[in-house]
Motif scaffolding. Structure first.
Motif, PDB file in Angstrom:
ATOM      1  N   ILE A   1       0.830  -1.206   0.000  1.00 14.10           N
ATOM      2  CA  ILE A   1       0.000   0.000   0.000  1.00 14.10           C
ATOM      3  C   ILE A   1       0.866   1.260   0.000  1.00 14.10           C
ATOM      4  O   ILE A   1       0.516   2.269  -0.610  1.00 14.10           O
ATOM      5  CB  ILE A   1      -1.024   0.036   1.155  1.00 14.10           C
ATOM      6  CG1 ILE A   1      -2.002   1.191   0.902  1.00 14.10           C
ATOM      7  CG2 ILE A   1      -0.356   0.167   2.519  1.00 14.10           C
ATOM      8  CD1 ILE A   1      -3.306   1.108   1.605  1.00 14.10           C
ATOM      9  N   HIS A   2       2.005   1.183   0.648  1.00 15.88           N
ATOM     10  CA  HIS A   2       2.866   2.369   0.681  1.00 15.88           C
ATOM     11  C   HIS A   2       3.496   2.622  -0.686  1.00 15.88           C
ATOM     12  O   HIS A   2       3.627   3.762  -1.122  1.00 15.88           O
ATOM     13  CB  HIS A   2       3.901   2.229   1.797  1.00 15.88           C
ATOM     14  CG  HIS A   2       3.251   2.198   3.150  1.00 15.88           C
ATOM     15  ND1 HIS A   2       3.505   1.234   4.082  1.00 15.88           N
ATOM     16  CD2 HIS A   2       2.288   2.989   3.680  1.00 15.88           C
ATOM     17  CE1 HIS A   2       2.746   1.452   5.152  1.00 15.88           C
ATOM     18  NE2 HIS A   2       2.007   2.507   4.930  1.00 15.88           N
TER      19      HIS A   2
ATOM     20  N   PHE B   1      -5.302  14.162   7.230  1.00 17.06           N
ATOM     21  CA  PHE B   1      -5.691  14.711   8.530  1.00 17.06           C
ATOM     22  C   PHE B   1      -4.640  14.433   9.603  1.00 17.06           C
ATOM     23  O   PHE B   1      -4.561  15.149  10.595  1.00 17.06           O
ATOM     24  CB  PHE B   1      -7.085  14.210   8.912  1.00 17.06           C
ATOM     25  CG  PHE B   1      -8.135  14.755   7.988  1.00 17.06           C
ATOM     26  CD1 PHE B   1      -8.463  16.106   8.031  1.00 17.06           C
ATOM     27  CD2 PHE B   1      -8.755  13.962   7.043  1.00 17.06           C
ATOM     28  CE1 PHE B   1      -9.408  16.640   7.170  1.00 17.06           C
ATOM     29  CE2 PHE B   1      -9.706  14.479   6.175  1.00 17.06           C
ATOM     30  CZ  PHE B   1     -10.027  15.835   6.231  1.00 17.06           C
TER      31      PHE B   1
ATOM     32  N   ILE C   1      -8.925   1.313  -3.824  1.00 17.48           N
ATOM     33  CA  ILE C   1      -9.880   1.854  -2.840  1.00 17.48           C
ATOM     34  C   ILE C   1      -9.148   2.174  -1.543  1.00 17.48           C
ATOM     35  O   ILE C   1      -9.276   3.257  -0.974  1.00 17.48           O
ATOM     36  CB  ILE C   1     -11.031   0.842  -2.587  1.00 17.48           C
ATOM     37  CG1 ILE C   1     -11.871   0.677  -3.863  1.00 17.48           C
ATOM     38  CG2 ILE C   1     -11.905   1.285  -1.413  1.00 17.48           C
ATOM     39  CD1 ILE C   1     -12.839  -0.496  -3.820  1.00 17.48           C
ATOM     40  N   LEU C   2      -8.324   1.226  -1.090  1.00 17.58           N
ATOM     41  CA  LEU C   2      -7.597   1.412   0.171  1.00 17.58           C
ATOM     42  C   LEU C   2      -6.548   2.520   0.065  1.00 17.58           C
ATOM     43  O   LEU C   2      -6.304   3.247   1.025  1.00 17.58           O
ATOM     44  CB  LEU C   2      -6.950   0.089   0.597  1.00 17.58           C
ATOM     45  CG  LEU C   2      -7.951  -1.015   0.971  1.00 17.58           C
ATOM     46  CD1 LEU C   2      -7.267  -2.367   1.117  1.00 17.58           C
ATOM     47  CD2 LEU C   2      -8.684  -0.656   2.265  1.00 17.58           C
TER      48      LEU C   2
ATOM     49  N   HIS D   1      -9.896   7.509  -6.498  1.00 19.54           N
ATOM     50  CA  HIS D   1     -11.254   6.967  -6.404  1.00 19.54           C
ATOM     51  C   HIS D   1     -12.088   7.309  -7.648  1.00 19.54           C
ATOM     52  O   HIS D   1     -12.859   6.484  -8.119  1.00 19.54           O
ATOM     53  CB  HIS D   1     -11.935   7.463  -5.116  1.00 19.54           C
ATOM     54  CG  HIS D   1     -11.534   6.683  -3.895  1.00 19.54           C
ATOM     55  ND1 HIS D   1     -12.101   6.868  -2.654  1.00 19.54           N
ATOM     56  CD2 HIS D   1     -10.607   5.696  -3.730  1.00 19.54           C
ATOM     57  CE1 HIS D   1     -11.550   6.022  -1.783  1.00 19.54           C
ATOM     58  NE2 HIS D   1     -10.630   5.327  -2.404  1.00 19.54           N
TER      59      HIS D   1
ATOM     60  N   ASP E   1      -8.377   5.740   0.517  1.00 17.72           N
ATOM     61  CA  ASP E   1      -8.728   5.877   1.936  1.00 17.72           C
ATOM     62  C   ASP E   1      -7.514   6.301   2.761  1.00 17.72           C
ATOM     63  O   ASP E   1      -7.615   7.147   3.650  1.00 17.72           O
ATOM     64  CB  ASP E   1      -9.268   4.547   2.481  1.00 17.72           C
ATOM     65  CG  ASP E   1     -10.585   4.131   1.833  1.00 17.72           C
ATOM     66  OD1 ASP E   1     -11.235   4.985   1.197  1.00 17.72           O
ATOM     67  OD2 ASP E   1     -10.956   2.955   1.968  1.00 17.72           O
ATOM     68  N   ALA E   2      -6.385   5.679   2.460  1.00 23.42           N
ATOM     69  CA  ALA E   2      -5.176   5.939   3.248  1.00 23.42           C
ATOM     70  C   ALA E   2      -4.643   7.349   3.003  1.00 23.42           C
ATOM     71  O   ALA E   2      -4.177   8.023   3.932  1.00 23.42           O
ATOM     72  CB  ALA E   2      -4.106   4.898   2.928  1.00 23.42           C
TER      73      ALA E   2
ATOM     74  N   LEU F   1      -6.438   9.963   2.125  1.00 17.68           N
ATOM     75  CA  LEU F   1      -7.378  10.872   2.793  1.00 17.68           C
ATOM     76  C   LEU F   1      -7.105  10.917   4.296  1.00 17.68           C
ATOM     77  O   LEU F   1      -7.068  11.991   4.912  1.00 17.68           O
ATOM     78  CB  LEU F   1      -8.811  10.395   2.511  1.00 17.68           C
ATOM     79  CG  LEU F   1      -9.967  11.099   3.231  1.00 17.68           C
ATOM     80  CD1 LEU F   1      -9.949  12.600   2.984  1.00 17.68           C
ATOM     81  CD2 LEU F   1     -11.315  10.520   2.793  1.00 17.68           C
ATOM     82  N   THR F   2      -6.884   9.762   4.875  1.00 17.86           N
ATOM     83  CA  THR F   2      -6.627   9.684   6.312  1.00 17.86           C
ATOM     84  C   THR F   2      -5.312  10.369   6.673  1.00 17.86           C
ATOM     85  O   THR F   2      -5.230  11.111   7.661  1.00 17.86           O
ATOM     86  CB  THR F   2      -6.598   8.203   6.754  1.00 17.86           C
ATOM     87  OG1 THR F   2      -7.795   7.562   6.298  1.00 17.86           O
ATOM     88  CG2 THR F   2      -6.510   8.084   8.252  1.00 17.86           C
TER      89      THR F   2
ATOM     90  N   TYR G   1      -6.173  11.479  -3.566  1.00 17.93           N
ATOM     91  CA  TYR G   1      -7.134  10.430  -3.206  1.00 17.93           C
ATOM     92  C   TYR G   1      -8.388  10.547  -4.068  1.00 17.93           C
ATOM     93  O   TYR G   1      -8.949   9.542  -4.525  1.00 17.93           O
ATOM     94  CB  TYR G   1      -7.491  10.492  -1.703  1.00 17.93           C
ATOM     95  CG  TYR G   1      -8.934  10.823  -1.398  1.00 17.93           C
ATOM     96  CD1 TYR G   1      -9.936   9.854  -1.550  1.00 17.93           C
ATOM     97  CD2 TYR G   1      -9.333  12.101  -0.992  1.00 17.93           C
ATOM     98  CE1 TYR G   1     -11.278  10.161  -1.307  1.00 17.93           C
ATOM     99  CE2 TYR G   1     -10.661  12.412  -0.742  1.00 17.93           C
ATOM    100  CZ  TYR G   1     -11.621  11.442  -0.899  1.00 17.93           C
ATOM    101  OH  TYR G   1     -12.934  11.732  -0.679  1.00 17.93           O
TER     102      TYR G   1
ATOM    103  N   MET H   1       0.613   4.076  -2.672  1.00 14.91           N
ATOM    104  CA  MET H   1       0.339   5.475  -2.314  1.00 14.91           C
ATOM    105  C   MET H   1       1.339   6.386  -3.016  1.00 14.91           C
ATOM    106  O   MET H   1       0.990   7.424  -3.580  1.00 14.91           O
ATOM    107  CB  MET H   1       0.434   5.673  -0.794  1.00 14.91           C
ATOM    108  CG  MET H   1      -0.745   5.100  -0.006  1.00 14.91           C
ATOM    109  SD  MET H   1      -0.395   4.927   1.780  1.00 14.91           S
ATOM    110  CE  MET H   1      -0.668   6.624   2.354  1.00 14.91           C
TER     111      MET H   1
ATOM    112  N   ALA I   1      -9.269  -3.363  -5.270  1.00 13.38           N
ATOM    113  CA  ALA I   1      -9.314  -3.347  -3.799  1.00 13.38           C
ATOM    114  C   ALA I   1      -8.220  -2.427  -3.266  1.00 13.38           C
ATOM    115  O   ALA I   1      -8.460  -1.574  -2.402  1.00 13.38           O
ATOM    116  CB  ALA I   1      -9.135  -4.760  -3.248  1.00 13.38           C
ATOM    117  N   MET I   2      -7.019  -2.578  -3.814  1.00 14.68           N
ATOM    118  CA  MET I   2      -5.906  -1.770  -3.323  1.00 14.68           C
ATOM    119  C   MET I   2      -6.133  -0.290  -3.644  1.00 14.68           C
ATOM    120  O   MET I   2      -5.829   0.574  -2.825  1.00 14.68           O
ATOM    121  CB  MET I   2      -4.599  -2.289  -3.931  1.00 14.68           C
ATOM    122  CG  MET I   2      -3.350  -1.936  -3.158  1.00 14.68           C
ATOM    123  SD  MET I   2      -3.374  -2.417  -1.397  1.00 14.68           S
ATOM    124  CE  MET I   2      -3.543  -4.168  -1.536  1.00 14.68           C
TER     125      MET I   2
END
Lengths: 294, 294
Positions: free
Chosen positions: A32-33, A122, A111-112, A83, A115-116, A118-119, A79, A36, A108-109
Motif C-alpha cells: 500500500i505504501h 488529517f 480503494i484502500l 477513487h 482511503d489511506a 485521505l486519512t 485520493y 500510495m 481493492a488496493m
C-alpha cells in the motif's frame, strides 16, 4: 519566466516534503505504501500546495510551517483522483499517461490507497499543530474536512456522477465545479492563511481570490478540451463533447465562456490588492492558470 | 442486567448525537446524505463510541464533551464496513440482515459514502475543539488518523486482503487483528481519555486495557463463528472455515483460543485497577464482550 522557475522550485519543495511525510515503501505493509507513492508521485502540478504556501506568505507567514497543510491538500486531491478513476466511477485506465492505480494494483488496493491518502491528510493537518498554535491546526482540520466532505468536494462528485449523460443547466454546472474543484482550491488558499494566523480581513480577501481563481481554472480546463493541443495536454481533446459532458462552453458558448474566465481572473486579482507586493506570487498563479496551455 | 440497560441508554445517546452531526437527508445532494444515514443507522452496537465515553468518564471527564469524538469513531468504523463490503473487496450483499450500501445505492455511491463518512469523522474531531482546549482536539485528530491509516486499520485491511485463501501464521493473524479491529478500539478508548485531558498514567493504563480488550473481542468473534447460534448472530456460522479464513481457533485450536480470550480479559481488568469505581463501566464492557452470544 522567473515565475515558472519559482513555481518549479516550490513544487520541488512540496515533493520533498511529501516524500518525507509519506510512509516509506519499505514500511509494512509495503504494497500500500508503494501504491500510495505511485499515485502521489505521478507528475502533478502541485497547484493546491503551492497555493497554500503562497497564501501563507501573502499574509506574512512562513512557507515552512505551512508545509504539512500544503501537503495534506495534495493528498486529498490525489485520493479523489484515485477513487474517481475506479471502474465504478469514471473507469479511467490512464492518468497523465500512466496506468491508473487500480490498473496497476487492482481495485481493492486502489480503494484502500484512496482511503489511506485521505486519512494521512488529517494526520498532517493535526501534525501542523506541533510547530504552530494547535488552535490554528485544529481550524485547518475543520476547514479542509468541510471542503472535502459531502457538502464540498464529495458533494460535487456526487452531482457530477448523477448528471452523467444528462443535459444540465448553468446552475448545476456551477454547483459541480464550485464543489468538485473549487472547494479544495478555496480550502488550499484559506488553510495556508489560517495556519499563518491571518487576520479576518486577509482571510476574506483570499476567499474571494480563491473562489474566482477556481472558477477561472475550471472554465480554462473546459476551453482546453476544445482548443488545446493534444500533444501538450497529454489527453485527447474533445473528450467532453464525445462524453456529452456539460461544460462552460457547451452551456454558455465559446465566446462567453472565455469572457467569464477573464472576468473571474480580474476579480481574483482585485481581491489581492490589500497584500501589495506580498500578493505577487498569487497574482502570477492566476495569470499562469488563465494562460496555461495544459 | 443494569449494565445492559446502561449500555442501551448510552448507545441511544450516541444515536441521537449521530443524527445531529450527520447532514440531514434533505441537505443537497440528498442522495449521499440519505445513503450515509442508511449505513450509519443500520443497527450497530455503537461499541466504539460507548468505549470512548466510558474512558472519558473513567478519567473524570464529561461524556457530553467527548460525544463528537465518540461519534467520529463510529463514522470511521462504518466507512470501513461500507468499503469492505464493496464487490472489489469482500463483495458482501448483506450486513446485519440488510442489503449493503452498494446493493442499494450502487458502487459509485458506496465509495463516495465511505469517503464522506471518513471525512466527516475529522470534521467532528476538529469540532470537539469548540468545547475543550483545541490542543486536545488536535491530539485526538492525530490519534484517530494514525489508528485509521495505512499503518493502522487500513494496514490490517491490506494484509487481510493479501492473505485471502492463504494459510497464515499466528504472527500475521495477530497483525491483521491488532490493526483491522484493535487499532480503532484502542483509538476509541484513548481518544475519549485524551479529549478529557487524562494524565499520562491514566492514558497508559487505558492503552493496556484497550489492547487486551481488542484481542479478546477478536478471539470471541472467531469463536462465535464456530460455536455461535446462527439465529442469534444473524449470519451463517462456519463461514470462516468455509472461506478458509485463518482465525485464532484455526491457528491455536479451540481450547487454547478460549484460554487466550479469558487471559486477555483478565489483563484488561487488571489495568483498570487505578480507576477504582470509575472503571466499573469499562470492566462491564469487557465482561460483556467476552460473554456475548453475538
Amino acid at each position: 519566466m522567473s515565475f515558472l522557475i519559482d513555481l518549479q522550485e516550490r513544487s520541488r519543495l512540496v515533493d520533498e516534503a511529501l516524500d518525507k511525510y509519506l510512509p516509506s515503501s519499505e514500511a509494512y505493509p509495503q504494497l500500500i505504501h508503494e501504491a500510495m507513492r505511485y499515485s502521489i508521485f505521478a507528475g502533478g502540478k502541485r497547484l493546491r500546495p503551492v497555493l497554500a504556501l503562497a497564501a501563507a506568505e501573502a499574509v506574512g507567514g512562513s512557507a515552512e510551517r505551512a508545509m504539512p497543510v500544503a501537503c495534506a491538500l495534495e493528498l486529498i486531491h490525489t485520493y479523489s483522483l484515485v477513487h474517481d478513476d475506479l471502474p465504478a466511477m469514471d473507469n479511467d485506465d490512464f492518468r497523465r499517461g500512466r496506468p491508473t492505480s487500480h490498473k496497476v494494483y487492482g481495485e481493492a488496493m486502489a480503494i484502500l490507497v484512496g482511503d489511506a491518502l485521505l486519512t494521512l491528510a488529517f494526520e498532517l493537518t493535526a501534525k501542523a499543530g506541533e510547530t504552530v498554535a494547535p488552535e490554528l491546526a485544529n481550524r485547518v482540520t475543520l476547514e479542509i474536512a468541510r471542503a472535502s466532505g459531502s457538502c464540498g468536494l464529495i458533494g460535487g462528485q456526487v452531482v457530477d456522477t448523477l448528471s452523467e449523460n444528462k443535459s444540465i443547466d448553468g446552475k448545476v454546472l456551477e454547483y459541480i465545479h464550485r464543489h468538485k474543484t473549487g472547494a479544495l482550491f478555496k480550502a488550499a488558499v484559506r488553510s495556508g492563511a489560517i495556519i499563518s494566523n491571518a487576520s479576518h480581513e486577509q482571510l476574506e480577501a483570499l476567499t474571494v481570490y480563491a473562489s474566482q481563481m477556481g472558477l477561472a481554472f475550471q472554465i480554462k480546463d473546459d476551453l482546453l478540451d476544445i482548443e488545446g493541443d493534444e500533444t501538450i495536454i497529454g489527453k485527447p481533446v474533445g473528450s467532453d463533447i464525445k462524453n456529452q459532458k456539460s461544460t462552460y462552453p457547451s452551456v454558455y458558448g465559446l465566446e462567453k465562456a472565455r469572457e467569464m474566465a477573464f472576468s473571474a481572473a480580474a476579480e481574483a486579482n482585485e481581491a489581492l490588492k490589500i497584500f501589495g507586493s506580498k500578493g505577487e506570487f498569487l497574482r502570477s498563479i492566476m495569470h499562469f492558470i488563465i494562460h496555461r496551455d495544459h
